[in-house]
Design a protein around this motif. Structure first.
Motif, PDB file in Angstrom:
ATOM      1  N   ILE A 279       0.846  -1.187   0.000  1.00 30.74           N
ATOM      2  CA  ILE A 279       0.000   0.000   0.000  1.00 30.74           C
ATOM      3  C   ILE A 279       0.883   1.239   0.000  1.00 30.74           C
ATOM      4  N   PRO A 280       0.737   2.142  -0.986  1.00 34.64           N
ATOM      5  CA  PRO A 280       1.535   3.365  -1.003  1.00 34.64           C
ATOM      6  C   PRO A 280       1.081   4.343   0.079  1.00 34.64           C
ATOM      7  N   LEU A 281       2.057   5.005   0.721  1.00 30.26           N
ATOM      8  CA  LEU A 281       1.740   5.944   1.796  1.00 30.26           C
ATOM      9  C   LEU A 281       2.573   7.213   1.689  1.00 30.26           C
ATOM     10  N   LYS A 282       1.966   8.322   2.074  1.00 26.87           N
ATOM     11  CA  LYS A 282       2.684   9.571   2.243  1.00 26.87           C
ATOM     12  C   LYS A 282       3.151   9.649   3.697  1.00 26.87           C
ATOM     13  N   THR A 283       3.771  10.762   4.061  1.00 23.80           N
ATOM     14  CA  THR A 283       4.193  10.932   5.448  1.00 23.80           C
ATOM     15  C   THR A 283       2.974  11.174   6.342  1.00 23.80           C
ATOM     16  N   GLY A 284       3.115  10.851   7.616  1.00 22.08           N
ATOM     17  CA  GLY A 284       2.038  11.096   8.570  1.00 22.08           C
ATOM     18  C   GLY A 284       1.563   9.841   9.271  1.00 22.08           C
ATOM     19  N   ASN A 285       0.415   9.960   9.923  1.00 20.99           N
ATOM     20  CA  ASN A 285      -0.198   8.835  10.629  1.00 20.99           C
ATOM     21  C   ASN A 285      -1.331   8.272   9.776  1.00 20.99           C
ATOM     22  N   HIS A 286      -1.342   6.963   9.639  1.00 29.17           N
ATOM     23  CA  HIS A 286      -2.309   6.341   8.743  1.00 29.17           C
ATOM     24  C   HIS A 286      -2.958   5.119   9.387  1.00 29.17           C
ATOM     25  N   THR A 287      -4.255   4.972   9.123  1.00 30.48           N
ATOM     26  CA  THR A 287      -4.979   3.756   9.477  1.00 30.48           C
ATOM     27  C   THR A 287      -5.386   3.066   8.182  1.00 30.48           C
ATOM     28  N   ILE A 288      -4.880   1.866   7.990  1.00 31.05           N
ATOM     29  CA  ILE A 288      -5.183   1.095   6.782  1.00 31.05           C
ATOM     30  C   ILE A 288      -6.163  -0.011   7.134  1.00 31.05           C
ATOM     31  N   GLU A 289      -7.269  -0.066   6.399  1.00 25.37           N
ATOM     32  CA  GLU A 289      -8.262  -1.117   6.593  1.00 25.37           C
ATOM     33  C   GLU A 289      -8.358  -1.941   5.318  1.00 25.37           C
ATOM     34  N   LEU A 290      -8.123  -3.223   5.448  1.00 24.27           N
ATOM     35  CA  LEU A 290      -8.209  -4.139   4.309  1.00 24.27           C
ATOM     36  C   LEU A 290      -9.376  -5.086   4.529  1.00 24.27           C
ATOM     37  N   ASN A 291     -10.250  -5.165   3.543  1.00 23.93           N
ATOM     38  CA  ASN A 291     -11.408  -6.057   3.612  1.00 23.93           C
ATOM     39  C   ASN A 291     -11.464  -6.900   2.352  1.00 23.93           C
ATOM     40  N   TYR A 292     -11.747  -8.188   2.556  1.00 21.92           N
ATOM     41  CA  TYR A 292     -11.793  -9.109   1.418  1.00 21.92           C
ATOM     42  C   TYR A 292     -13.223  -9.488   1.091  1.00 21.92           C
ATOM     43  N   ASN A 293     -13.577  -9.334  -0.188  1.00 22.37           N
ATOM     44  CA  ASN A 293     -14.874  -9.761  -0.694  1.00 22.37           C
ATOM     45  C   ASN A 293     -14.635 -10.644  -1.907  1.00 22.37           C
ATOM     46  N   THR A 294     -15.214 -11.833  -1.885  1.00 23.31           N
ATOM     47  CA  THR A 294     -15.040 -12.752  -3.008  1.00 23.31           C
ATOM     48  C   THR A 294     -15.554 -12.120  -4.288  1.00 23.31           C
ATOM     49  N   VAL A 295     -14.697 -12.078  -5.315  1.00 22.88           N
ATOM     50  CA  VAL A 295     -15.075 -11.478  -6.588  1.00 22.88           C
ATOM     51  C   VAL A 295     -16.246 -12.244  -7.195  1.00 22.88           C
TER      52      VAL A 295
END
Length: 204
Positions: free
Chosen positions: A152-168
């Protein structure tokens, strides 16, 4: 993949904890051997998620990725040529980024990142089009890294990344199944009414 293909460093990086192979792996700890195949342990495996600065990114052609993995240093992240690079300016490269990984469920991952550098979070989870990512609430496309996992590309700072999987295709499949079920009901009712009409006419 054969356990003879990769050196210890790439195995550590990929979070591989065990290797089963008939080859004699002097670089790995042998746990047990049976039928000429040995079970080897890989020590000091990489974390499930870690930050990789933009300067450590290498763009490589798709058909060259797997060959490059065999000798890739652990601090390098490979992206296929053509994937968008994360460009920008890092404010302080001396501070070590803080990354916290949490597996909420089989289909949910949450990662907290605090960084003063431009870069990527490397996630040891197989890339799949079913994965959707939100970074601070904004949708972000997970990139295919090292030919098999997500970044996951990120800039500077504080980040919350949420990944969710849904069957295609899951929603489409459910809708089609419901339509098929409703179709069977309609046919069943129609057939039953037709049978009743036929029976009534025969009685008359």
């Amino acid at each position: 993949l054969s356990g003879t293909l990769f050196r210890e460093d790439p195995l550590r990086y990929a979070n591989v904890k065990y290797v089963v192979t008939k080859a004699d792996r002097k670089d790995l700890k042998l746990l047990t051997k049976q039928n000429d195949a040995g079970l080897y342990e890989v020590n000091n495996t990489a974390p499930r998620a870690k930050f990789v600065p933009a300067k450590n990114i290498r763009n490589i052609k798709k058909d060259e990725v797997y060959f490059a993995l065999r000798s890739k240093p652990a601090d390098i992240l490979i992206l296929e040529s053509g994937q968008k690079r994360n460009n920008g300016t890092s404010t302080d490269t001396t501070l070590v980024p803080d990354v916290t990984y949490k597996r909420i469920s089989p289909d949910q991952i949450q990662i907290e990142v605090s960084t003063n550098q431009i870069g990527y979070v490397s996630i040891m989870e197989s890339w799949d089009p079913g994965w959707k990512a939100l970074v601070n609430g904004e949708e972000t496309e997970p990139l295919l890294a090292d030919g098999f996992h997500m970044a996951i590309p990120l800039k500077t700072g504080n980040h919350t990344i949420e990944l969710n999987y849904n069957t295609v295709g899951l929603k489409t499949g459910i809708i089609l199944s419901l339509l098929s079920f409703l179709g069977l009901i309609v046919l069943s009712v129609s057939s039953r009414n037709s049978h009743r009409d036929s029976f009534g006419s025969n009685v008359a």
